[in-house]
Motif scaffolding. Structure first.
Motif, PDB file in Angstrom:
ATOM      1  N   LEU A 200       0.683  -1.262  -0.019  1.00 43.88           N
ATOM      2  CA  LEU A 200       0.221  -0.269  -0.015  1.00 43.88           C
ATOM      3  C   LEU A 200       1.000   1.364  -0.162  1.00 43.88           C
ATOM      4  CD1 LEU A 200      -2.862  -1.400   2.589  1.00 43.88           C
ATOM      5  CD2 LEU A 200      -2.934  -0.155   0.192  1.00 43.88           C
ATOM      6  N   THR A 201       2.168   0.831   0.671  1.00 42.81           N
ATOM      7  CA  THR A 201       3.029   2.216   0.512  1.00 42.81           C
ATOM      8  C   THR A 201       3.857   2.501  -0.314  1.00 42.81           C
ATOM      9  OG1 THR A 201       4.304   4.103   2.387  1.00 42.81           O
ATOM     10  CG2 THR A 201       4.304   1.525   1.550  1.00 42.81           C
ATOM     11  N   ARG A 202       4.153   3.697  -0.856  1.00 42.43           N
ATOM     12  CA  ARG A 202       5.067   4.596  -1.443  1.00 42.43           C
ATOM     13  C   ARG A 202       6.630   5.065  -0.828  1.00 42.43           C
ATOM     14  NH1 ARG A 202       4.965   4.584  -7.495  1.00 42.43           N
ATOM     15  NH2 ARG A 202       2.482   3.926  -8.149  1.00 42.43           N
ATOM     16  N   SER A 203       5.683   5.166   0.656  1.00 39.68           N
ATOM     17  CA  SER A 203       6.921   6.752   0.884  1.00 39.68           C
ATOM     18  C   SER A 203       8.329   4.868   2.089  1.00 39.68           C
ATOM     19  CB  SER A 203       6.498   6.349   2.609  1.00 39.68           C
ATOM     20  OG  SER A 203       6.691   6.913   3.760  1.00 39.68           O
ATOM     21  N   PRO A 204       9.284   5.750   1.728  1.00 39.84           N
ATOM     22  CA  PRO A 204      11.108   5.073   2.045  1.00 39.84           C
ATOM     23  C   PRO A 204      10.235   4.915   3.882  1.00 39.84           C
ATOM     24  CG  PRO A 204      10.856   6.280   0.431  1.00 39.84           C
ATOM     25  CD  PRO A 204       9.698   7.020   0.907  1.00 39.84           C
ATOM     26  N   TRP A 205      10.074   6.254   4.272  1.00 41.46           N
ATOM     27  CA  TRP A 205      10.224   6.170   5.563  1.00 41.46           C
ATOM     28  C   TRP A 205       9.082   4.623   6.136  1.00 41.46           C
ATOM     29  CZ3 TRP A 205      13.875   8.528   8.094  1.00 41.46           C
ATOM     30  CH2 TRP A 205      14.471   9.359   7.435  1.00 41.46           C
ATOM     31  N   VAL A 206       7.915   5.308   5.726  1.00 40.25           N
ATOM     32  CA  VAL A 206       6.703   4.379   5.961  1.00 40.25           C
ATOM     33  C   VAL A 206       7.146   3.094   5.330  1.00 40.25           C
ATOM     34  CG1 VAL A 206       4.321   2.680   5.745  1.00 40.25           C
ATOM     35  CG2 VAL A 206       4.900   6.105   5.445  1.00 40.25           C
TER      36      VAL A 206
END
Length: 413
Positions: free
Chosen positions: A314-320
């Motif tokens: 679901l995510t595209r964020s490297p932090w998530v």
């Protein structure tokens, strides 16, 4: 600090084994980043990238069961040393060829296959050495230290360092691996044969027979596991969940680059986030082992693993993604320590190598199958589809194994 990390109760011989495993795992950590980056520099095909990991895991399918019988027949310490020496030679030659720009995909697959063959014997033998070196009551403590060390070296320090060295020159990263493996062999030389002569007696009133042939010994180990419900459940559990994990793990490098937009160093740092969680898992394991049953720890971990696949999709964020892999690292250390401790306490020492080989065959065999399936799914429907497929596979598997897990804690007792 040394006494806090490796208390006196674990014994001085264990410290030498721990030191050897630490430096070789750091070397393996370099390859966790350098290996996929090397393959990805030659091809962008998800199946071709995942096949490199498959080549390293497939020796468990070919030699895993046989390796257990060999471990139970030979000097286990010497076997680990020979396997690590083989890794020094193979990776050293690859580094030399990289320096002269003479590397091809088939050659990389061959090198990974030989490394996997060495690991098939070395990992099994090293696991049984812990049982011979550490008092039974301290096995959980010793295993948590080993898994914590693996997380720090193999996944925290190794991947970023391997990625950084690879950006300097590919041969530097692989040459560093060869040097660290050689240091591991030197540390093993400090172990004395007398410290490994102690064997744990057969438990539960069992007196296993002593067949003459390797194949008869192998069959004895397989029969023991198949007729031991808790160990059989544990092996089935690791097989099924490593198929789903292997599917996503095989395309991590493409996921980091194409989905998250990371470069090589960013990929190494992403892999390291899992290791940070693993260090935390190692630190808190002793308290969790006292407060919760082994069954509860295993169940909680598998639920977390199932949800992590969907969250990564679901995510595209490297932090998530890094936070998700951090939580996964906590689970991986706790789950791995628990399953290893249960196995070491439940299996008679005379059969430990063979039963461990069946378990590791299920573990790494599942990874082998999963990497190919993940590469094929990624090739057909894209990288994100791999993580959704892993999530669905976990959802189908978890209810099937939930009830049989209740017996696993009794085996350790």
């Amino acid at each position: 600090m040394l006494r806090r990390v490796l208390p006196r109760e674990l014994g001085v011989p264990f410290r030498w084994l721990f030191g050897s495993m630490t430096v070789t795992n750091l070397g393996d950590g370099l390859l966790l980043a350098a290996g996929p980056l090397l393959v990805a520099s030659l091809t962008r095909d998800p199946l071709a990238v995942s096949f490199a990991i498959f080549a390293q895991r497939v020796p468990w399918l070919l030699f895993g069961i046989l390796a257990g019988a060999v471990v139970d027949r030979v000097d286990r310490l010497r076997l680990v040393m020979v396997a690590d020496a083989l890794r020094v030679v193979v990776v050293g030659l690859l580094a030399l060829l990289l320096a002269f720009d003479e590397v091809t995909l088939p050659l990389i697959y061959l090198v990974f296959f030989l490394l996997g063959t060495a690991e098939t014997f070395a990992d099994n033998a090293a696991s049984t050495l812990v049982v011979q070196l550490v008092p039974r009551a301290q096995l959980g403590r010793a295993n948590s230290r080993i898994f914590g060390s693996v997380m720090i070296t193999n996944q925290l320090a190794g991947p970023p360092l391997g990625a950084a060295l690879f950006t300097v020159a590919g041969w530097v990263a692989f040459g560093a691996n060869a040097v660290l493996c050689a240091l591991g062999v030197v540390l093993l030389l400090r172990l004395r044969s007398s410290s490994l002569s102690r064997r744990r007696p057969a438990e539960h009133g069992e007196t296993p027979s002593a067949p003459v042939t390797v194949w008869a010994q192998t069959a004895e180990g397989v029969r023991w596991l198949l007729h031991h419900p808790p160990m059989r459940t544990l092996a089935l559990m690791i097989l099924l969940f490593n198929i789903t994990f292997g599917a996503s793990y095989g395309v991590y490098v493409l996921y980091a680059q194409e989905r998250l937009g990371l470069d090589g160093l960013g990929f190494g740092l992403l892999m390291a986030s899992s290791a940070v969680g693993g260090v935390l898992g190692s630190a808190v394991y002793g308290r969790l082992e006292v407060r919760f049953s082994y069954t509860a720890l295993l169940r909680a971990g598998l639920v977390l693993e199932t949800l992590s696949h969907a969250a990564l999709a679901l995510t595209r964020s490297p932090w998530v993604a890094g936070a998700i892999l951090f939580a996964f690292g906590v689970h991986a250390t706790i789950w791995g320590t628990t399953s290893t401790t249960v196995r070491q306490r439940a299996v008679p020492d005379e059969l430990l190598g063979r039963v461990t080989s069946v378990y590791l065959l299920a573990s790494l065999g599942g990874m082998s199958i999963g990497t190919l399936l993940g590469g094929w799914v990624g090739q057909q429907w894209g990288i994100v589809a791999v993580f959704w497929a892993a999530f669905v596979g976990c959802c189908l598997t978890l209810p099937f194994l939930w009830h049989p897990m209740r017996h696993i804690g009794r085996a350790a007792a």
